[in-house]
Write a protein that holds these residues in place. Structure first.
Motif, PDB file in Angstrom:
ATOM      1  N   ALA A  44      60.054  10.251   4.174  1.00  0.00           N
ATOM      2  CA  ALA A  44      58.716  10.688   4.530  1.00  0.00           C
ATOM      3  C   ALA A  44      57.843   9.539   4.986  1.00  0.00           C
ATOM      4  O   ALA A  44      57.099   9.640   5.941  1.00  0.00           O
ATOM      5  CB  ALA A  44      58.078  11.398   3.339  1.00  0.00           C
ATOM      6  N   SER A  45      57.936   8.403   4.319  1.00  0.00           N
ATOM      7  CA  SER A  45      57.161   7.242   4.745  1.00  0.00           C
ATOM      8  C   SER A  45      57.885   5.985   4.286  1.00  0.00           C
ATOM      9  O   SER A  45      58.437   5.939   3.192  1.00  0.00           O
ATOM     10  CB  SER A  45      55.750   7.272   4.148  1.00  0.00           C
ATOM     11  N   PRO A  46      57.931   4.960   5.145  1.00  0.00           N
ATOM     12  CA  PRO A  46      58.641   3.728   4.782  1.00  0.00           C
ATOM     13  C   PRO A  46      57.906   2.962   3.691  1.00  0.00           C
ATOM     14  O   PRO A  46      56.699   3.106   3.500  1.00  0.00           O
ATOM     15  CB  PRO A  46      58.657   2.949   6.101  1.00  0.00           C
ATOM     16  N   ALA A  47      58.646   2.140   2.990  1.00  0.00           N
ATOM     17  CA  ALA A  47      58.038   1.327   1.947  1.00  0.00           C
ATOM     18  C   ALA A  47      57.194   0.226   2.566  1.00  0.00           C
ATOM     19  O   ALA A  47      57.436  -0.212   3.693  1.00  0.00           O
ATOM     20  CB  ALA A  47      59.134   0.723   1.075  1.00  0.00           C
ATOM     21  N   GLY A  99      52.478   5.196  11.649  1.00  0.00           N
ATOM     22  CA  GLY A  99      52.621   6.409  12.439  1.00  0.00           C
ATOM     23  C   GLY A  99      51.477   7.362  12.224  1.00  0.00           C
ATOM     24  O   GLY A  99      50.911   7.916  13.182  1.00  0.00           O
ATOM     25  N   LYS A 100      51.108   7.570  10.984  1.00  0.00           N
ATOM     26  CA  LYS A 100      50.015   8.480  10.643  1.00  0.00           C
ATOM     27  C   LYS A 100      48.706   8.007  11.261  1.00  0.00           C
ATOM     28  O   LYS A 100      47.931   8.800  11.815  1.00  0.00           O
ATOM     29  CB  LYS A 100      49.889   8.587   9.124  1.00  0.00           C
ATOM     30  N   ARG A 103      48.703   8.526  15.126  1.00  0.00           N
ATOM     31  CA  ARG A 103      48.607   9.924  15.554  1.00  0.00           C
ATOM     32  C   ARG A 103      47.175  10.431  15.539  1.00  0.00           C
ATOM     33  O   ARG A 103      46.861  11.431  16.183  1.00  0.00           O
ATOM     34  CB  ARG A 103      49.510  10.806  14.678  1.00  0.00           C
ATOM     35  N   ALA A 104      46.306   9.733  14.831  1.00  0.00           N
ATOM     36  CA  ALA A 104      44.901  10.126  14.772  1.00  0.00           C
ATOM     37  C   ALA A 104      44.057   9.454  15.855  1.00  0.00           C
ATOM     38  O   ALA A 104      42.862   9.728  15.980  1.00  0.00           O
ATOM     39  CB  ALA A 104      44.331   9.788  13.394  1.00  0.00           C
ATOM     40  N   VAL A 105      44.668   8.595  16.652  1.00  0.00           N
ATOM     41  CA  VAL A 105      43.938   7.853  17.679  1.00  0.00           C
ATOM     42  C   VAL A 105      43.758   8.703  18.933  1.00  0.00           C
ATOM     43  O   VAL A 105      44.708   9.354  19.393  1.00  0.00           O
ATOM     44  CB  VAL A 105      44.686   6.539  18.024  1.00  0.00           C
TER      45      VAL A 105
END
Length: 511
Positions: A44-47, A99-100, A103-105
């Motif tokens: 889901a999300s990298p460390a 990434g998150k 994606r909001a940009v």
């Protein structure tokens, strides 16, 4: 060598049109979740502190790209390369929320990681280990290759005779103005059967997403990365009295290396680079015998996988727009690609795989399922579907010789696989849809030689028109002869799930 790769294709009729600002528009229900997909994302999300590669897909105007680059810097990302014409930016970042945040940009249309493991470790569609031709075997074959103009090892090349490529070469061996690029593990251009036709100016190393055109950069990392060299020989090994012959022995062949030198994985940023490089360097045809790692299928409800589909699709559409026809292998799982539930127990293949069930109509194999890409299934010497070849009504475009160990030819070596070039001046037999696609790419090159002004869409139509369709078999299909029905063919003589529009015919293509 890389493990088995499987391919599926989206069964849609899609006009080949370049749409860079909305390149996911061809995908039905792109905004909806794939209902049959489970465990869509294994990571889901990298460390924190783990550097990954990302693709950031934007609008193509200069103002938007510059604005997004500033946002990338603010999010602790480093730009590797920007493909302005298609709006794809390759980035490295150790920010777990990169990434998150992107994606909001404003102006970003999709963004996501292209791998699930840190930047360090493939994806080919050959079935089984290579079987090298020994000197003693080569001498035996050469004794049978006595026909005028025949290459020393051609007696073992049943595949050329099956599609009339031996006769076609006497009419039109292909134009020097046509180049087929092998997007693969690299090509050993020093092989004497490849050197006469190799185009160094159209070759590169795209590993990591940025083209390296320094001399020899396109070569395989080592002799075990033989896949691309074998494919190149099937397409354009020269008729020079040395070893084997290709389907189009006078066209040029280029190598664009995309396989990681350690893992042989074919990451998205490398494939994006390859399509753009091929297009910008005047390549007429590309062969793609792989799937883009790390996901066998890219499900549109996962933002990382969606970004991969978007980025690679922008690149291959750009290539089509510039006049390049792209062909890809159908896969070796003997899967019905028109089904609605398939098991994927190999994704992601760069870390820990999480078994899931996917609907290939909603989770996409890239680049095979992208619009305008020609999907090729495999046949053996009996001109019937190879036991391993995937199939599917409305999915397969054409079929071509890929080899089949259960279909035994009357040749000196009695080997039903495909003989072609290998690194270090060697020759070996391989089988797989990886071998079928380059045969079709060779015929596409012959068609382009005969019709130099043909667009990619026209070339695809010509490929389908020259094919011979045997129709579905009358008896239940038992590819391995164990008494169990292995696949069901759907369709008729014009088009069916085993052969699409038919098996390629090189002789008809040059006539």
């Amino acid at each position: 060598m890389a493990h088995l790769r499987s391919r599926r294709r989206l069964a849609l009729a899609v006009p080949v049109a370049l749409s860079l600002t909305a390149s996911l528009g061809f995908l039905p229900g792109a905004a909806a979740a794939a209902p049959l997909t489970t465990a869509t994302s294994a990571a889901a999300s990298p460390a924190a502190g783990v550097e990954l590669a990302y693709v950031v897909n934007t609008k193509t105007d200069r103002h938007t790209i510059d604005s997004v680059k500033r946002a990338i810097a603010r999010a602790d990302g480093t730009v590797v390369v920007t493909y302005d014409k298609i709006g794809v930016i390759v980035v490295h970042s150790a920010n777990p929320d990169f990434g998150k945040q992107l994606r909001a940009v404003r102006g970003v249309q999709s963004a996501g990681a292209t791998r699930t493991a840190p930047l360090t470790a493939a994806g080919t569609t050959d079935e089984g280990a290579a079987q090298y031709l020994t000197k003693a075997q080569a001498a035996k074959v050469a004794a049978r290759s006595t026909a005028s103009g025949e290459e020393p090892l051609e007696a073992d090349q049943w595949d050329l005779r099956a599609i009339g490529a031996d006769k076609a070469a006497k009419i039109n061996p292909g134009s020097r103005n046509v180049t087929v690029a092998v997007i693969d593990t690299g090509v050993d251009d020093t092989h004497p059967d490849l050197a006469p036709n190799f185009s160094a100016t159209q070759s590169a190393n795209c590993v990591g997403g940025k083209a390296d055109t320094s001399y020899g950069a396109w070569r395989p990392a080592n002799a075990d990365h033989y896949h691309g060299t074998h494919v190149a020989g099937e397409i354009a090994a020269a008729r020079n009295g040395i070893g084997v012959a290709g389907v189009a022995p006078n066209v040029k062949v280029a190598g664009i290396k995309v396989a990681d030198p350690v893992s042989e994985l074919f990451y998205p940023e490398s494939v994006v680079c390859a399509f753009v490089f091929a297009a910008d360097h005047g390549v007429e045809v590309t062969n793609n015998s792989y799937y883009v790692d790390p996901w066998l299928y890219n499900c549109m409800d996962d933002p990382d996988q969606r970004a991969i589909v978007d980025a690679v699709n922008r690149a291959q559409l750009y290539a089509q727009h510039k006049g390049t026809l792209n062909l890809a292998s159908a896969g070796n799982s003997n899967d019905d690609l028109d089904s609605h539930a398939l098991a994927d127990d190999s994704s992601p293949d760069d870390s820990t795989a999480v078994p899931r069930t996917v609907d290939p109509h909603e989770c996409y194999d890239v680049p095979t399922q992208l619009p305008g890409v020609v999907t090729v299934s495999a046949t053996g010497v009996a001109s019937t579907k190879s036991y391993y070849s995937s199939y599917g009504d409305g999915v397969i475009d054409i079929a071509a010789p890929g080899g089949d160990k259960f279909q035994i030819p009357d040749t000196p070596s009695k080997n039903g696989r495909i003989l072609s070039t290998m690194p270090n001046n060697e020759y070996a037999f391989l089988q797989g849809t990886s071998m079928a696609s380059p045969h079709a790419a060779g015929v596409a090159a012959l068609l382009k030689s005969a019709h130099p002004s043909a667009t990619p869409a026209k070339l695809q139509a010509l490929l389908k028109a020259q094919a011979d369709n045997p129709g579905c078999p009358a008896d239940p299909y038992d590819g391995d002869g164990d008494g169990v029905v292995d696949a069901t063919c759907v369709g008729g003589k014009r088009m069916n799930g085993f052969y699409g529009f038919g098996i390629i015919n090189a002789l008809r293509a040059v006539k």
